[in-house]
Design a protein around this motif. Structure first.
Motif, short mmCIF file in Angstrom:
data_model
loop_
_atom_site.label_atom_id
_atom_site.label_comp_id
_atom_site.label_asym_id
_atom_site.label_seq_id
_atom_site.Cartn_x
_atom_site.Cartn_y
_atom_site.Cartn_z
N LEU A 229 -0.85 -4.98 -12.93
CA LEU A 229 -2.29 -4.66 -12.83
C LEU A 229 -2.66 -4.25 -11.21
O LEU A 229 -3.38 -3.41 -10.85
CB LEU A 229 -3.17 -5.95 -13.09
CG LEU A 229 -3.19 -5.98 -14.74
CD1 LEU A 229 -4.10 -7.52 -14.81
CD2 LEU A 229 -4.00 -4.98 -15.56
N ARG A 232 -1.81 -0.76 -10.80
CA ARG A 232 -2.50 0.26 -11.49
C ARG A 232 -3.85 0.29 -10.48
O ARG A 232 -4.53 1.46 -10.24
CB ARG A 232 -3.14 -0.21 -12.84
CG ARG A 232 -2.01 0.45 -13.83
CD ARG A 232 -2.37 0.63 -15.08
NE ARG A 232 -3.75 -0.12 -15.50
CZ ARG A 232 -4.26 0.09 -16.75
NH1 ARG A 232 -3.66 1.23 -17.52
NH2 ARG A 232 -5.31 -0.35 -17.42
N ARG A 233 -4.30 -0.85 -9.97
CA ARG A 233 -5.38 -0.76 -9.07
C ARG A 233 -5.34 0.18 -7.95
O ARG A 233 -6.17 0.94 -7.66
CB ARG A 233 -5.76 -2.22 -8.72
CG ARG A 233 -7.13 -2.21 -7.87
CD ARG A 233 -7.40 -3.94 -7.17
NE ARG A 233 -6.21 -4.08 -6.25
CZ ARG A 233 -6.23 -3.65 -5.10
NH1 ARG A 233 -7.27 -2.88 -4.76
NH2 ARG A 233 -5.54 -3.80 -4.28
#
Length: 716
Positions: A229, A232-233
């Motif tokens: 995550l 991805r951020r």
């Protein structure tokens, strides 16, 4: 009673009143601050909102403890709009998160044992993470999210870290004890007892390490999911910062989503005999990635220069970003490629410009260089690179490789950048058509071939560009521009989207074209030169017909001649990977430093610094391949002997290399038809020599040569 010294500029009273107004309790800590420094050190203002004792000597945030910083946020009403909750020490639902954080800090600082219960520790992590991940501001702040990521890592791995550190500390104590030469009898007994305890702990440590290896898989999955995550951020932020806007004209950027026009894309089928034939159009992402419900691993999009390959790739990346953050752009459902939900199947989309990785072979190394090193601190790059490889093995990803024709294998073996066959990634590759004829690129490596032919409706794009440039009466301007295009026979030029923006901009500036590609690029270059030199002068006897009526080329003719020479020799570089993107050292072999800076200032040449962990090399390229080809043609047109001295030997080194200079030939026809005839004859002779050696000839190759020769004479 002590009276404050009057302010010589009569502004301190106003600042004092504003501080009182901003203080939540109207009681600033005046003894913390020095009013003389209010205009030079902002932290002297912040100290007014800290507790009254212990902060007079601090001068910046680095020297201020947690309690002081949190007090500024709690006592200054400026921060009321920066958090998603109400900042107050007490409220019906209990104290706010900032109050809780301050209480935690105070309790730990004043604890006599410096110990925390496990349940309390979890509550501490929960409170601190809630602040760092607050949705209003901090959730979008890179530094705050870096801190949150490290806090989560500490939370999940705290036991392992603590045990390891303790064990290592005791081992060092044991080694130090064994080195002691003279100790008392009593000390020897104590040392023996300590060593026995160390050995006992060592056994326990070995057992604990075994337990760590067998740790709950759910925890490992949680840690991996958090890292995914986080990547991805960072990746989405990188794309939105660097891909979201395009330049319409100098100092005028606009959202790609606002100016984007639907592309004209169709499928190309490869027959059993190797021939390729245009097939049905493609309107959706699903139609691009799936054929008869089966996904294809390698998808190629071919297209001539300026047809929109890179723009389409950028739009796809932004569509994926918008799907990830559930923030759809302005795309309407009745338009082509509006099925952005298809992209949700990809956990990651990695976009790499192959021209920026010309010295690399592996896709993972390219992603590391172009993405990982830009979104992570140096100390985290290696671990992020390992995470990348794990993701490519475990997750369904899309790797966009833009510009295969601008890359060649440094070891001259592979036709494509190397990506492990076991990986689950789908690869989308853009390229010029000639690259598809590379002998190293096998038909078996092409699972799906598409061709982009520009935009479906050129005038839709023209209208969007006009909308960016004019403020009123858009409909009337669109009608006038459309009439201008049709009256002057320029509709064919609009088939190349890259030319639409300069054509529209020139029309808005009352500069009109007659239809020649040479003239178009002459006017584009003429307009760019004025950024570096505003001097104007017209030709009385121009060296080329397309230079007639230009006003910035003649004063800068020496620079144009130098750039044309550089464009020619770099384009026909024996090391073809250096033809389009080259080092600063390479271009300085042909032009001076002053001429290089002139070209960069005008925008004809671009320079990019490539960040690495150890050094920052510089690479250069012409702002578009067509511009380099046009300038190279100018040099040939002025030096016809180069055709047999340089170009023919280049053909001898690279089979079918004449396809690479097809646009150079077209420009040459418009500049100097005699030189173009010589080049045409040279190509025919090289083709005949190839036939004599192989005793066979490919009719497809003959037809392709005829096509680009014909297009050149049309330009003339």
């Amino acid at each position: 009673m002590h009276q404050p010294k009057p302010c010589p500029n009569s502004i301190c009273d106003d600042i004092r009143d504003e501080i009182i107004k901003k203080h939540r309790y109207k009681r600033p800590s005046w003894k913390n601050t020095s009013a003389e420094q209010w205009t030079s050190n902002h932290w002297e203002l912040a100290k007014c909102f800290m507790p009254p004792d212990g902060y007079a000597g601090v001068s910046n945030i680095q020297g201020t403890d947690f309690n002081g910083v949190i007090s500024v946020m709690m006592n200054c009403s400026h921060f009321d709009g920066t958090m998603s909750f109400i900042i107050a020490s007490q409220q019906p639902s209990g104290p706010c998160l900032l109050t809780k954080a301050r209480e935690i800090s105070n309790s730990i600082r004043h604890s006599p044992t410096c110990k925390v219960q496990a349940t309390d520790l979890n509550e501490i992590f929960k409170t601190m993470l809630a602040i760092l991940e607050d949705s209003r501001v901090l959730a979008h702040d890179t530094d705050a999210q870096d801190a949150a990521s490290k806090l989560k890592q500490l939370q999940n791995e705290s036991t392992d870290i603590s045990l390891t550190d303790v064990y290592q500390l005791l081992k060092e104590s044991q080694e130090a004890s064994e080195q002691a030469c003279q100790v008392s009898a009593e000390a020897k007994v104590e040392i023996k007892t300590l060593m026995d305890k160390i050995r006992e702990l060592e056994n326990k440590f070995d057992n604990s390490q075994t337990c760590v290896k067998n740790v709950n898989p759910e925890m490992e999955d949680t840690i991996y999911a958090q890292k995914v995550l986080e990547l991805r951020r960072r990746l989405i932020k990188h794309y939105t910062d660097n891909t979201q806007y395009v330049s319409v004209m100098q100092n005028h950027d606009i959202s790609l989503m606002e100016i984007y026009a639907t592309p004209a894309i169709h499928r190309v089928d490869t027959k059993k005999d190797g021939k390729r034939k245009k097939s049905e159009p493609v309107f959706t992402y699903k139609g691009m990635f799936y054929i008869e419900h089966e996904s294809k691993q390698r998808i190629f999009i071919q297209g001539e220069p300026g047809k929109g390959k890179s723009t389409f790739a950028s739009k796809l990346v932004l569509d994926w970003c918008n799907e990830c953050i559930s923030a759809r752009g302005p795309t309407e459902k009745d338009t082509d490629f509006s099925d952005t939900e298809t992209l949700k199947v990809f956990k990651f989309v990695f976009y790499i410009a192959l021209r920026d990785s010309r010295n690399q072979r592996k896709v993972t190394d390219m992603i590391k260089k172009q993405i990982i090193e830009k979104i992570y601190f140096d100390k985290d790059v290696d671990s992020a690179h390992i995470l990348l490889q794990t993701i490519l093995e475990k997750e369904k990803c899309l790797v966009v490789q833009d510009g295969l024709d601008e890359w060649s294998d440094p070891e001259k073996e592979a036709g494509l950048p190397l990506l492990a066959a076991s990986l689950q990634s789908i690869v989308l590759i853009t390229t010029r058509p000639w690259k598809m004829s590379d002998d190293r690129l096998k038909n078996s490596q092409v699972d799906c071939l598409l061709e982009i032919e520009g935009v479906k409706d050129s005038f839709v794009l023209c209208r969007k560009v006009l909308d960016c440039l004019i403020s009123d009466d858009l409909d009337r301007k669109v009608v006038q521009f459309t009439r201008y295009i049709h009256d002057n026979g320029l509709a064919g030029l609009l088939a190349t989207p890259m030319l639409i923006t300069p054509i529209v901009c020139l029309w808005v500036d009352n500069t009109y074209l007659t239809g020649s590609s040479c003239q178009i690029y002459t006017i584009i270059i003429d307009g760019m030169l004025k950024k570096a030199n505003t001097q104007t002068e017209y030709f009385q006897d121009p060296p080329f017909q397309c230079f007639n009526n230009t006003k910035h080329i003649k004063p800068n003719l020496k620079q144009i001649e130098s750039l044309s020479k550089a464009a020619f020799y770099l384009l026909l570089n024996i090391e073809r990977e250096n033809a389009l993107v080259f080092s600063e050292a390479d271009i300085l072999k042909h032009i001076s430093i002053e001429e290089k800076m002139f070209a960069i200032t005008s925008g004809i040449l671009s320079e990019r610094t490539v960040s690495t962990l150890s050094y920052r090399p510089s690479t250069c390229s012409f702002f578009h391949t067509n511009v380099q080809e046009f300038l190279a043609a100018i040099h040939i047109a002025s030096n016809e002997k180069l055709i047999y001295d340089v170009i023919v030997p280049y053909f001898d080194c690279h089979q079918n290399a004449w396809f690479e200079i097809s646009h150079v030939f077209k420009f040459l026809c418009g500049l100097n038809i005699n030189a173009a005839n010589i080049l045409s004859r040279a190509i025919d002779e090289c083709q005949q020599q190839l036939y004599d050696r192989q005793h066979s000839i490919c009719m497809k190759t003959v037809c392709q040569i005829q096509d680009f020769v014909t297009s050149g004479f049309v330009e003339h």
